[in-house]
Design a protein around this motif. Structure first.
Motif, short mmCIF file in Angstrom:
data_model
loop_
_atom_site.label_atom_id
_atom_site.label_comp_id
_atom_site.label_asym_id
_atom_site.label_seq_id
_atom_site.Cartn_x
_atom_site.Cartn_y
_atom_site.Cartn_z
N LEU A 155 0.83 -1.20 0.00
CA LEU A 155 0.00 0.00 0.00
C LEU A 155 0.87 1.25 0.00
CD1 LEU A 155 -3.00 -0.68 2.41
CD2 LEU A 155 -3.10 -0.19 -0.03
N TYR A 156 1.93 1.23 0.79
CA TYR A 156 2.83 2.37 0.83
C TYR A 156 3.46 2.62 -0.54
CZ TYR A 156 6.88 5.25 2.01
OH TYR A 156 7.82 6.24 2.04
N LEU A 157 3.93 1.55 -1.18
CA LEU A 157 4.53 1.69 -2.50
C LEU A 157 3.51 2.18 -3.53
CD1 LEU A 157 6.79 -1.51 -2.62
CD2 LEU A 157 7.50 0.86 -2.25
N LEU A 158 2.28 1.68 -3.42
CA LEU A 158 1.23 2.13 -4.33
C LEU A 158 0.98 3.62 -4.18
CD1 LEU A 158 -1.22 1.58 -6.28
CD2 LEU A 158 -2.58 1.20 -4.21
N LEU A 159 0.94 4.09 -2.94
CA LEU A 159 0.60 5.49 -2.68
C LEU A 159 1.75 6.44 -2.96
CD1 LEU A 159 -1.40 5.06 0.67
CD2 LEU A 159 -2.33 5.53 -1.60
N ILE A 164 -1.18 6.43 -9.92
CA ILE A 164 -2.46 6.23 -9.24
C ILE A 164 -2.33 6.66 -7.78
CG2 ILE A 164 -4.04 4.47 -8.33
CD1 ILE A 164 -4.66 5.10 -11.16
N GLY A 165 -1.21 6.30 -7.17
CA GLY A 165 -0.97 6.68 -5.78
C GLY A 165 -0.91 8.18 -5.60
N TYR A 166 -0.24 8.87 -6.54
CA TYR A 166 -0.19 10.34 -6.47
C TYR A 166 -1.60 10.92 -6.55
CZ TYR A 166 4.79 9.66 -7.50
OH TYR A 166 6.11 9.26 -7.49
N ALA A 178 -7.11 18.64 -6.83
CA ALA A 178 -6.89 17.42 -7.62
C ALA A 178 -7.68 17.47 -8.92
CB ALA A 178 -7.29 16.20 -6.81
N GLN A 179 -8.92 17.95 -8.87
CA GLN A 179 -9.73 18.08 -10.08
C GLN A 179 -9.11 19.07 -11.06
OE1 GLN A 179 -13.49 19.02 -8.13
NE2 GLN A 179 -14.33 17.03 -8.72
N LEU A 180 -8.59 20.18 -10.54
CA LEU A 180 -7.96 21.18 -11.40
C LEU A 180 -6.71 20.64 -12.08
CD1 LEU A 180 -8.31 24.39 -9.19
CD2 LEU A 180 -9.57 23.84 -11.29
N MET A 181 -6.06 19.66 -11.44
CA MET A 181 -4.87 19.03 -12.02
C MET A 181 -5.21 17.88 -12.94
SD MET A 181 -2.38 20.83 -10.97
CE MET A 181 -1.01 19.80 -11.47
N GLY A 182 -6.51 17.67 -13.18
CA GLY A 182 -6.93 16.65 -14.13
C GLY A 182 -7.20 15.28 -13.55
N VAL A 183 -7.24 15.16 -12.23
CA VAL A 183 -7.51 13.87 -11.59
C VAL A 183 -9.01 13.57 -11.67
CG1 VAL A 183 -7.46 12.58 -9.42
CG2 VAL A 183 -5.56 14.10 -10.02
N ASN A 184 -9.32 12.35 -12.09
CA ASN A 184 -10.72 11.89 -12.12
C ASN A 184 -11.08 11.45 -10.70
OD1 ASN A 184 -13.19 10.61 -12.45
ND2 ASN A 184 -12.62 9.69 -14.41
N VAL A 185 -11.62 12.39 -9.94
CA VAL A 185 -11.87 12.16 -8.52
C VAL A 185 -12.87 11.02 -8.30
CG1 VAL A 185 -12.83 13.17 -6.41
CG2 VAL A 185 -11.25 14.48 -7.82
N LYS A 186 -13.90 10.94 -9.12
CA LYS A 186 -14.90 9.88 -8.95
C LYS A 186 -14.26 8.51 -9.14
CE LYS A 186 -19.18 12.35 -10.05
NZ LYS A 186 -20.39 12.39 -10.91
N PHE A 187 -13.40 8.40 -10.15
CA PHE A 187 -12.71 7.13 -10.39
C PHE A 187 -11.80 6.77 -9.21
CE2 PHE A 187 -8.74 5.06 -11.78
CZ PHE A 187 -9.25 3.84 -12.19
N ILE A 188 -11.08 7.77 -8.67
CA ILE A 188 -10.18 7.52 -7.55
C ILE A 188 -10.97 7.07 -6.33
CG2 ILE A 188 -8.60 8.63 -5.92
CD1 ILE A 188 -7.38 7.98 -8.64
#
Length: 287
Positions: A155-159, A164-166, A178-188
């Protein structure tokens, strides 16, 4: 005397490994979504039933049943988040708690209706006991402890080492940014909740190897998982590991030197004291 103290510590660590596994998925959900899945223990209970029937009906070793429970509970978690919890996030803060409370009663009554209130154990399932450096160890509990450490590291390595972890960490820190940076928050959110529930399934499968099963068995373990999450700090995967192991050691010493009936009380007292000193947990970040 040293061997006795070592044996108590080892037993506490092996029990703590169970607690750490139970809390791993819960702390991931809490860190990302800022909600507490109080039905976490009931999801573990359902995984225990699946593991039980895979063993009794098909002879599948409980330690191997994780190849079924992990993907199955990941799918269940994704479904619950996508079609239920996501819709509740825009409502009153208590709506998620109320939904999870309903899920608890639904899961317990479903299990009682389908499989009765009878207590069940894995009859015929045996584990290896051996001695190492004068300490008596049980292979199954040692395996659970090892898996708790491995899951924490993964989990630590994933994050910390993956894109995806970022995205998960960015979502946990600031949704709007996060949304402004293009992250799909719903998917995360779907992914994080799915991983959290998958880890509940893993913990349930492993727990079935050393514990008895009945419809309400998840409740005490769900409470312990909550304690471990708050003890280590919501969102801290290493905090969940350290908190679980520490709780196991406290219970082991209390049960040996005082009374088994007092071990739960001692754990709660230790939990309260630590939270009074550090309300955000041992490894949590003060907001």
């Amino acid at each position: 005397m040293q061997e006795l103290l070592g044996q108590i510590v080892v037993q506490g660590l092996m029990v703590g490994g169970i607690y750490a596994l139970a809390a791993a998925g819960l702390t991931l959900i809490a860190g990302v979504m800022k909600i507490i899945n109080i039905a976490h223990g009931e999801l573990m209970m359902l995984a225990m039933y699946i593991t039980y029937f895979l063993y009794t009906l098909f002879g599948l070793d409980p330690l191997l049943s994780v190849i079924v429970t992990l993907p199955l509970f990941f799918a269940i978690g994704c479904f619950l988040q996508r079609f239920c919890i996501e819709r509740l996030l825009t409502g009153p803060p208590m709506s998620v708690i109320i939904f999870a409370s309903g899920l608890i009663f639904f899961a317990q009554n479903l299990a009682a209706t389908l499989w009765s209130q009878d207590f069940r154990v894995l009859r015929g399932y045996t584990t290896v006991t051996f001695e190492l450096f004068g300490l008596r160890l049980t292979l199954t509990r040692l395996t659970i402890l090892a898996l708790a450490i491995i899951v924490t590291i993964l989990l630590y390595l994933l994050l910390t080492k993956t894109k995806i972890g970022y995205a998960i960490r960015a979502t946990s820190q600031n949704v709007e940014a996060a949304q402004l940076m293009g992250v799909n928050v719903k998917f995360i959110r779907v992914l994080s909740f799915g991983l959290g529930v998958a880890l509940a399934g893993l913990a349930g499968s492993l727990l079935m190897t050393i514990y008895y099963l009945y419809p309400a068995v998840g409740t005490p373990f769900g409470v312990v998982a909550l304690i471990v999450v708050f003890l280590g700090g919501a969102g801290s995967v290493f905090g969940a590991l350290i908190g679980g192991l520490a709780l196991g050691i406290v219970e082991a010493f209390t049960g040996f030197y005082l009374a088994l009936e007092l071990k739960d009380i001692a754990a709660y007292i230790a939990f309260i004291i630590i939270l009074l000193v550090r309300p955000w947990g041992l490894f949590g970040v003060k907001e």
